[in-house]
Design a protein around this motif. Structure first.
Motif, PDB file in Angstrom:
ATOM      1  N   ASP A 137      32.181 -27.560 -35.522  1.00  0.00           N
ATOM      2  CA  ASP A 137      32.473 -26.362 -36.307  1.00  0.00           C
ATOM      3  C   ASP A 137      31.865 -26.434 -37.703  1.00  0.00           C
ATOM      4  O   ASP A 137      32.149 -25.595 -38.556  1.00  0.00           O
ATOM      5  N   GLY A 138      30.998 -27.434 -37.939  1.00  0.00           N
ATOM      6  CA  GLY A 138      30.319 -27.548 -39.222  1.00  0.00           C
ATOM      7  C   GLY A 138      29.097 -26.650 -39.266  1.00  0.00           C
ATOM      8  O   GLY A 138      28.156 -26.834 -38.490  1.00  0.00           O
ATOM      9  N   ARG A 139      29.105 -25.663 -40.171  1.00  0.00           N
ATOM     10  CA  ARG A 139      28.003 -24.717 -40.292  1.00  0.00           C
ATOM     11  C   ARG A 139      27.453 -24.717 -41.703  1.00  0.00           C
ATOM     12  O   ARG A 139      28.204 -24.675 -42.674  1.00  0.00           O
ATOM     13  N   GLY A 140      26.116 -24.725 -41.824  1.00  0.00           N
ATOM     14  CA  GLY A 140      25.430 -24.469 -43.076  1.00  0.00           C
ATOM     15  C   GLY A 140      24.499 -23.287 -42.879  1.00  0.00           C
ATOM     16  O   GLY A 140      24.184 -22.924 -41.738  1.00  0.00           O
ATOM     17  N   ILE A 141      24.048 -22.702 -43.980  1.00  0.00           N
ATOM     18  CA  ILE A 141      23.146 -21.563 -43.868  1.00  0.00           C
ATOM     19  C   ILE A 141      22.118 -21.613 -44.987  1.00  0.00           C
ATOM     20  O   ILE A 141      22.428 -21.971 -46.122  1.00  0.00           O
ATOM     21  N   SER A 142      20.881 -21.268 -44.637  1.00  0.00           N
ATOM     22  CA  SER A 142      19.787 -21.301 -45.600  1.00  0.00           C
ATOM     23  C   SER A 142      18.777 -20.231 -45.214  1.00  0.00           C
ATOM     24  O   SER A 142      18.892 -19.600 -44.153  1.00  0.00           O
ATOM     25  N   GLY A 143      17.779 -20.014 -46.067  1.00  0.00           N
ATOM     26  CA  GLY A 143      16.763 -19.033 -45.750  1.00  0.00           C
ATOM     27  C   GLY A 143      15.768 -18.869 -46.862  1.00  0.00           C
ATOM     28  O   GLY A 143      15.886 -19.483 -47.930  1.00  0.00           O
ATOM     29  N   ARG A 161      33.720 -20.302 -43.859  1.00  0.00           N
ATOM     30  CA  ARG A 161      32.921 -20.294 -42.626  1.00  0.00           C
ATOM     31  C   ARG A 161      31.746 -21.264 -42.705  1.00  0.00           C
ATOM     32  O   ARG A 161      31.339 -21.835 -41.691  1.00  0.00           O
ATOM     33  N   TYR A 162      31.201 -21.450 -43.900  1.00  0.00           N
ATOM     34  CA  TYR A 162      30.047 -22.328 -44.092  1.00  0.00           C
ATOM     35  C   TYR A 162      30.413 -23.427 -45.087  1.00  0.00           C
ATOM     36  O   TYR A 162      31.071 -23.162 -46.094  1.00  0.00           O
ATOM     37  N   ARG A 163      29.961 -24.630 -44.789  1.00  0.00           N
ATOM     38  CA  ARG A 163      30.230 -25.750 -45.679  1.00  0.00           C
ATOM     39  C   ARG A 163      29.116 -25.962 -46.703  1.00  0.00           C
ATOM     40  O   ARG A 163      29.278 -26.741 -47.640  1.00  0.00           O
ATOM     41  N   SER A 164      27.992 -25.280 -46.520  1.00  0.00           N
ATOM     42  CA  SER A 164      26.864 -25.458 -47.443  1.00  0.00           C
ATOM     43  C   SER A 164      25.975 -24.231 -47.365  1.00  0.00           C
ATOM     44  O   SER A 164      25.902 -23.556 -46.329  1.00  0.00           O
ATOM     45  N   HIS A 269      20.674 -32.183 -48.129  1.00  0.00           N
ATOM     46  CA  HIS A 269      21.786 -31.553 -48.849  1.00  0.00           C
ATOM     47  C   HIS A 269      22.806 -30.981 -47.869  1.00  0.00           C
ATOM     48  O   HIS A 269      24.024 -31.199 -48.008  1.00  0.00           O
ATOM     49  N   HIS A 270      22.334 -30.249 -46.874  1.00  0.00           N
ATOM     50  CA  HIS A 270      23.245 -29.667 -45.893  1.00  0.00           C
ATOM     51  C   HIS A 270      23.902 -30.742 -45.038  1.00  0.00           C
ATOM     52  O   HIS A 270      25.115 -30.672 -44.779  1.00  0.00           O
ATOM     53  N   ALA A 271      23.127 -31.726 -44.614  1.00  0.00           N
ATOM     54  CA  ALA A 271      23.683 -32.781 -43.765  1.00  0.00           C
ATOM     55  C   ALA A 271      24.812 -33.522 -44.477  1.00  0.00           C
ATOM     56  O   ALA A 271      25.835 -33.838 -43.873  1.00  0.00           O
ATOM     57  N   ARG A 272      24.630 -33.765 -45.775  1.00  0.00           N
ATOM     58  CA  ARG A 272      25.658 -34.452 -46.544  1.00  0.00           C
ATOM     59  C   ARG A 272      26.945 -33.615 -46.598  1.00  0.00           C
ATOM     60  O   ARG A 272      28.051 -34.120 -46.381  1.00  0.00           O
ATOM     61  N   ALA A 273      26.792 -32.329 -46.881  1.00  0.00           N
ATOM     62  CA  ALA A 273      27.952 -31.451 -46.956  1.00  0.00           C
ATOM     63  C   ALA A 273      28.640 -31.295 -45.595  1.00  0.00           C
ATOM     64  O   ALA A 273      29.875 -31.292 -45.492  1.00  0.00           O
ATOM     65  N   LEU A 274      27.828 -31.176 -44.537  1.00  0.00           N
ATOM     66  CA  LEU A 274      28.390 -31.008 -43.209  1.00  0.00           C
ATOM     67  C   LEU A 274      29.078 -32.271 -42.731  1.00  0.00           C
ATOM     68  O   LEU A 274      30.122 -32.225 -42.075  1.00  0.00           O
ATOM     69  N   ARG A 275      28.516 -33.418 -43.095  1.00  0.00           N
ATOM     70  CA  ARG A 275      29.134 -34.693 -42.726  1.00  0.00           C
ATOM     71  C   ARG A 275      30.418 -34.934 -43.525  1.00  0.00           C
ATOM     72  O   ARG A 275      31.478 -35.264 -42.968  1.00  0.00           O
TER      73      ARG A 275
END
Length: 278
Positions: A137-143, A161-164, A269-275
Motif C-alpha cells: 500500500d506504499g504509493r509515491g507519485i512524480s511527473g 494516499r501517497y507517502r512521497s 527519495h521515493h524509495a526512502r519515504a516508501l520504505r
C-alpha cells in the motif's frame, strides 16, 4: 487487461498493458516496470505522470529509471496522458485534447465524457495495479511538466494516499500561465474558482497534510518564465509553512536529458519515504 509489450530490463520486466477504461470510456494503455524483487515480494509503487504530447512510452524509453527502480525495489507505473481513440474529441495544437489531459476531470463539452484523467490516476488505475500486481500500500507519485502539475495537485488533494511526491519542471500555477489557462478554461469553463482545485499553488494554503514537496527545475528551461514559474510555488509554501525542496539546476533545459540526469535521486527519495513509511 491485456499485456501488449514484455521486455527484459535490468533483471526485471518492462511491460505495457491495454485495458478498457470505464472512467475515460475508451481503451487506455499504461506501462509497468517490475524489478527483479517483485518475483519474491510485494513492493511499493511509484506512479509517473508524463507531460504534454507524451504517452506511456516517453518515460520508460528515455528516463533510464528502470536501473534505479531495480536497485531500490520499486515498481514503476506510467499511464498515458489523456484518453485515446477515434471517438475521443481533440483540438488543434499540442496543448489541448489528446496528449494534453492535464490530469483534471472535465466538466465542459465536448470533453466531459472522456477527459477524466484525475479520477483515472487517483482511482481506476491504482485499483487495477493493486488487483493484478505484487504491490504494497506504499504509493509515491512524480511527473514532468504537465505531469509534474498532476503529481503535485493529486498528492495535495489526497492526504494519506501517497507517502512521497516529486516533480520535474512542473506547471505549478496553471491558473496563471498560458498552458493552464487554455486547458482549464476548455475543460472546466470560464469560472476561475473551479480551477483552484487543480492548481498546486492555490491548494497549498489549505493543504490538510504537510507532505514534503521535492521539485527539480532546470535554469535553462525554455518554459521557465512563461509557463512554469516555480517562484510562485516557493512563495505559497513559505506563506503556508509547507515543506518544499526546490532544486534549481544551472544549464539544464526541459528535456528528458534533464530527467535522466536526476531521476536516480528522485527514485532514491521515493524509495526512502516508501520504505520508512511502511
Amino acid at each position: 487487461m491485456e499485456r501488449i509489450e514484455h521486455r527484459a530490463c535490468f533483471g526485471g520486466w518492462q511491460d505495457v498493458y491495454e485495458h478498457a477504461s470505464d472512467t475515460l470510456d475508451c481503451t487506455m494503455r499504461f506501462a509497468v516496470y517490475l524489478p527483479p524483487q517483485a518475483e519474491r515480494a510485494r513492493l511499493p509503487v511509484l506512479y509517473w505522470l508524463s507531460g504534454l504530447t507524451c504517452n506511456e512510452q516517453n518515460f520508460i524509453t528515455k528516463a533510464g529509471a528502470q536501473r534505479y527502480a531495480a536497485e531500490h525495489g520499486v515498481i514503476l507505473v506510467a499511464p498515458d496522458t489523456s484518453p485515446r481513440g477515434d471517438d475521443v474529441p481533440d483540438a488543434d495544437g499540442y496543448d489541448l485534447g489528446k496528449g494534453a489531459g492535464f490530469y483534471v476531470d472535465a466538466t465542459q463539452q465536448p470533453w466531459a465524457t472522456h477527459y477524466r484523467m484525475y479520477d483515472y490516476v487517483v482511482r481506476e488505475l491504482p485499483a487495477l495495479i493493486e488487483a493484478n500486481f505484487p504491490v504494497t500500500d506504499g504509493r509515491g507519485i512524480s511527473g514532468h511538466s504537465m505531469g509534474g502539475h498532476g503529481a503535485l495537485l493529486i498528492a495535495l488533494r489526497n492526504p494519506g494516499r501517497y507517502r512521497s511526491v516529486s516533480a520535474f519542471s512542473p506547471i505549478v500555477a496553471p491558473s496563471q500561465v498560458p498552458w493552464g489557462e487554455k486547458a482549464l478554461g476548455a475543460y472546466l469553463g470560464d469560472d476561475r474558482s473551479a480551477w483552484a482545485q487543480y492548481d498546486a499553488t492555490a491548494l497549498i494554503a489549505d493543504a490538510p497534510e504537510r507532505l514534503a514537496l521535492l521539485v527539480e527545475q532546470g535554469e535553462a528551461d525554455e518554459f521557465l518564465e512563461g509557463q512554469l514559474k516555480p517562484q510562485l510555488l516557493r512563495a505559497a509554501c513559505e506563506a503556508a509553512g509547507h515543506p518544499l525542496e526546490l532544486r534549481m539546476r544551472p544549464g539544464y533545459d526541459h528535456s528528458y536529458y534533464f530527467i535522466a540526469s536526476f531521476i536516480g535521486e528522485h527514485i532514491e527519495h521515493h524509495a526512502r519515504a516508501l520504505r520508512d513509511g511502511g
